[in-house]
Design a protein around this motif. Structure first.
Motif, mmCIF file in Angstrom:
data_model
loop_
_atom_site.group_PDB
_atom_site.id
_atom_site.type_symbol
_atom_site.label_atom_id
_atom_site.label_comp_id
_atom_site.label_asym_id
_atom_site.label_seq_id
_atom_site.Cartn_x
_atom_site.Cartn_y
_atom_site.Cartn_z
ATOM 1 N N GLY A 241 -9.231 -4.761 1.432
ATOM 2 C CA GLY A 241 -9.659 -3.952 0.223
ATOM 3 C C GLY A 241 -10.993 -4.416 1.276
ATOM 4 O O GLY A 241 -12.179 -3.758 0.427
ATOM 5 N N VAL B 255 -6.410 -0.814 3.348
ATOM 6 C CA VAL B 255 -6.144 -1.020 1.554
ATOM 7 C C VAL B 255 -5.753 -2.404 1.805
ATOM 8 O O VAL B 255 -6.769 -3.787 0.459
ATOM 9 C CB VAL B 255 -4.840 -0.900 1.283
ATOM 10 C CG1 VAL B 255 -4.440 -0.693 -0.231
ATOM 11 C CG2 VAL B 255 -4.453 0.996 1.287
ATOM 12 N N ARG B 256 -5.189 -3.176 2.133
ATOM 13 C CA ARG B 256 -4.967 -4.522 1.877
ATOM 14 C C ARG B 256 -6.046 -5.319 2.242
ATOM 15 O O ARG B 256 -6.191 -6.802 1.324
ATOM 16 C CB ARG B 256 -3.529 -4.998 3.020
ATOM 17 C CG ARG B 256 -2.596 -4.431 3.129
ATOM 18 C CD ARG B 256 -1.417 -5.398 3.813
ATOM 19 N NE ARG B 256 -0.140 -5.524 3.611
ATOM 20 C CZ ARG B 256 0.940 -4.352 3.812
ATOM 21 N NH1 ARG B 256 0.698 -3.645 5.255
ATOM 22 N NH2 ARG B 256 1.677 -3.969 3.615
ATOM 23 N N GLY C 211 -11.785 5.778 -2.183
ATOM 24 C CA GLY C 211 -9.640 5.614 -1.941
ATOM 25 C C GLY C 211 -10.028 6.170 0.086
ATOM 26 O O GLY C 211 -11.000 6.262 0.149
ATOM 27 N N GLY D 165 -4.485 8.345 -8.664
ATOM 28 C CA GLY D 165 -4.040 6.773 -8.401
ATOM 29 C C GLY D 165 -2.393 6.248 -8.423
ATOM 30 O O GLY D 165 -1.963 5.418 -8.520
ATOM 31 N N VAL E 170 -4.308 10.738 -4.562
ATOM 32 C CA VAL E 170 -5.333 9.383 -4.423
ATOM 33 C C VAL E 170 -6.439 9.669 -5.567
ATOM 34 O O VAL E 170 -6.200 8.648 -6.359
ATOM 35 C CB VAL E 170 -5.431 9.596 -3.151
ATOM 36 C CG1 VAL E 170 -7.108 8.229 -2.775
ATOM 37 C CG2 VAL E 170 -5.511 9.813 -2.090
ATOM 38 N N ASP F 123 -2.873 5.102 -2.327
ATOM 39 C CA ASP F 123 -3.845 4.697 -2.335
ATOM 40 C C ASP F 123 -4.614 5.029 -0.974
ATOM 41 O O ASP F 123 -6.220 5.157 -0.637
ATOM 42 C CB ASP F 123 -3.555 3.372 -1.208
ATOM 43 C CG ASP F 123 -3.209 1.872 -2.380
ATOM 44 O OD1 ASP F 123 -3.270 2.322 -3.600
ATOM 45 O OD2 ASP F 123 -2.495 2.136 -1.898
ATOM 46 N N GLY F 124 -4.125 6.101 0.081
ATOM 47 C CA GLY F 124 -4.977 6.676 0.620
ATOM 48 C C GLY F 124 -4.480 7.885 1.286
ATOM 49 O O GLY F 124 -2.988 8.150 0.828
ATOM 50 N N ASN G 85 -12.509 -0.818 1.422
ATOM 51 C CA ASN G 85 -13.681 -0.241 0.305
ATOM 52 C C ASN G 85 -14.436 -1.208 -0.859
ATOM 53 O O ASN G 85 -15.588 -0.472 -0.862
ATOM 54 C CB ASN G 85 -12.381 0.776 -1.033
ATOM 55 C CG ASN G 85 -13.098 2.453 -0.145
ATOM 56 O OD1 ASN G 85 -13.694 2.475 0.242
ATOM 57 N ND2 ASN G 85 -11.936 3.406 -0.836
ATOM 58 N N PRO H 16 1.172 -0.861 0.018
ATOM 59 C CA PRO H 16 -0.270 -0.164 -0.184
ATOM 60 C C PRO H 16 0.851 1.313 -0.199
ATOM 61 O O PRO H 16 2.016 1.671 0.669
ATOM 62 C CB PRO H 16 -0.888 0.224 1.146
ATOM 63 C CG PRO H 16 -0.623 -1.440 1.529
ATOM 64 C CD PRO H 16 0.836 -2.082 1.114
#
Lengths: 345, 345
Positions: free
Chosen positions: A323, A320-321, A295, A97, A94, A100-101, A325, A6
């Motif tokens: 997932g 992020v890892r 994001g 791209g 973010v 990720d955050g 979202n 991430p």
């Protein structure tokens, strides 16, 4: 560690202490959690902080931002006029791209506004919500919204429940979090008009373990995992719990150290109070995620120390890892019909 | 003691324990504060309790009421169908001039409904408000509304401020109580739409020491005397403060008594915790007055013990002796134009 590493954009100028706590906090998070951190801020000041640190095992780069925001500025002004402020640059990373955050210790109003308007919402999300963790007698409880939305409609509360569920599953590891609606009585039909209608929606939600109303006294027992409320009530709850914990601790410490055996009492009390302070220490959790964005944005306490920054960035990495979202978007879409139905009322 | 002796109608069947705690509580209040108490309830049961007591120096009579209310009944049903319930009979005594005030430990919803609809409002009062006292690090703070009005308009909050001021002056002896509006930021302009408009009204009020917004963390410091909020928020605040105080005390006690010297630690802690419990003991204050009525109604906690009943009745006596209702009506009328202006918006 699963998947790609991430990338977290960190507002190096944020919080009351700026780079002096954000930079070391970010470097520690990168090293301990295998994250890549983008230190967004004034390059010379960030470099000066980096020079003081051991950087072994850390993965970072500096992204220059020429402007900072001040505590007395209005979020709307910051959004319109300070295009080069570190929080804006971080949010655009973010959006485009490059990360990720984003993690910022505030100006929290600016962080919320920039997150909402620069990064945008996930499809179907009506209003992003600020979620926070509060300590309880057992595991921590997720409370949302705690200030992003002060005037809410019932379907906003409904979606807060769905988003809080996704957060509690992934970040706290609950299988089927017990989601509750903050009200003034346990029975269905108690509450103000907004809460009564939100109750109906939550009861019908797909894939949600809605357990009904919670009262103020139920927040800290550890028997509910998610507490849903509007941002006005949530903000009062969070600030009140901080204030009451401090006041009670001061009152009790005074009593404990003024007894017959003051020195011994103080000694005994000291270690207990230390442990206690750790248990109710908000910096353990680091920050409040703004849920429902394209994001990820995590807003830390203005008074964040390096440890709190590290915790907030680690939270971002987990988000992020896992997932989160994607799960959140899924549950929002699965319940879109109910939301639309309530909006039409 | 000044003026004529106050007459308080006491709902002898109220609360979780009924006559067994209400009757001794009332007799003590009568004796200690030179009040005449009307014990409203089932005559044989009241007489049975009286027989157990020393009645020297007490002034009382029994008023028979043949019915009682149950916790699971709806206030509206009680109001319509239970004309002979003790709470209804007690409220009619006040309405018809046979008593100055009524004290009941609940069914609290029924007490509020009967107070509002049987006794009626003071001229100009839009909505009666339930006010409670919470302990702080210094003197207690008045919080209102704590549950009588869950959906409020700005002018309701405005009038709560005026009524809270009258209460704090007379019952707590403050010269110019510091009245605050509960919000999510200290600055003017923070809050939801209802609070922002109420701020404008409070700022313009006659004879009011309005000090601006208070946040959740300011409630327990002792630096504000009156906190104004809607009944939903106020109910959350009160229940949360009870819950958090219990949770923190349990957590801390556990830590204090599990140290190196557990027995000694426990001993030292015991007396401190006792003093502490007394400081945060809600029964010290007895009850929550429903402000804005023709006459006086005080609603006690369902779990009230005899001490809490005594405290509630004494509060009623002070209320009557100080002429708080006259002061309250005066301040409401002095601010009638502002209220009407806001209603027209």
């Amino acid at each position: 560690m699963e998947g790609k590493r991430p990338i977290i954009a960190v507002d190096a100028m944020g919080g009351d202490f700026g780079p002096s706590v954000v930079v070391p906090g970010a470097i520690t998070a990168s090293r301990e959690n295998d994250l890549h951190v983008l230190l967004v801020g004034d390059t010379p000041r960030v470099e000066a902080e980096l020079e003081k640190l051991s950087l072994d095992g850390a993965s970072y780069e500096i992204v220059h931002a020429s402007d900072v925001v001040h505590m007395n500025e209005k979020p709307s002004d910051i959004l319109r006029r300070k295009k080069d402020a570190s929080i804006q640059v971080a949010c655009r990373l973010v959006r485009d791209g490059g990360a990720d955050g984003v993690v910022s210790a505030g100006h929290s109003g600016a962080a919320v506004a920039c997150g909402m308007f620069i990064m945008g919402r996930l499809p179907g999300v009506e209003r992003p919500a600020l979620a926070t963790l509060l300590p309880t007698e057992k595991k921590p409880v997720v409370v949302l919204d705690v200030g992003a939305n002060v005037d809410c409609r019932p379907y906003h509360l409904f979606q807060f429940g769905l988003m809080g569920d996704a957060f509690a599953r992934d970040l706290l590891g609950y299988e089927a979090p017990r989601v509750s609606l903050l009200s003034i009585g346990e029975e269905e039909g108690k509450g103000n008009s907004q809460v009564k209608e939100a109750y109906e929606l939550l009861k019908m939600a797909q894939n949600l373990n809605f357990i009904g109303n919670a009262e103020g006294r139920d927040i800290f027992t550890g028997d509910v995992d998610v507490v849903v409320c509007d941002g006005f009530v949530g903000n009062v709850v969070v600030k009140m719990s901080e204030g009451l914990a401090s006041s009670l601790t001061r009152m009790l410490r005074k009593l404990l150290t003024s007894g017959l055996l003051p020195t011994l009492g103080a000694l005994l009390a000291k270690s207990a109070f230390k442990k206690f302070a750790r248990k109710v220490d908000y910096s353990e959790y680091g920050g409040a995620p703004l849920l429902g964005l394209q994001g990820l944005a995590i807003v830390g306490h203005g008074r964040s120390n390096a440890k709190a920054i590290t915790a907030a960035i680690k939270m971002g990495g987990t988000f992020v890892r896992k997932g989160t979202n994607a799960r959140l978007a899924e549950t929002i879409l699965a319940n879109e019909e109910l939301t639309r139905f309530s909006k039409a009322l």
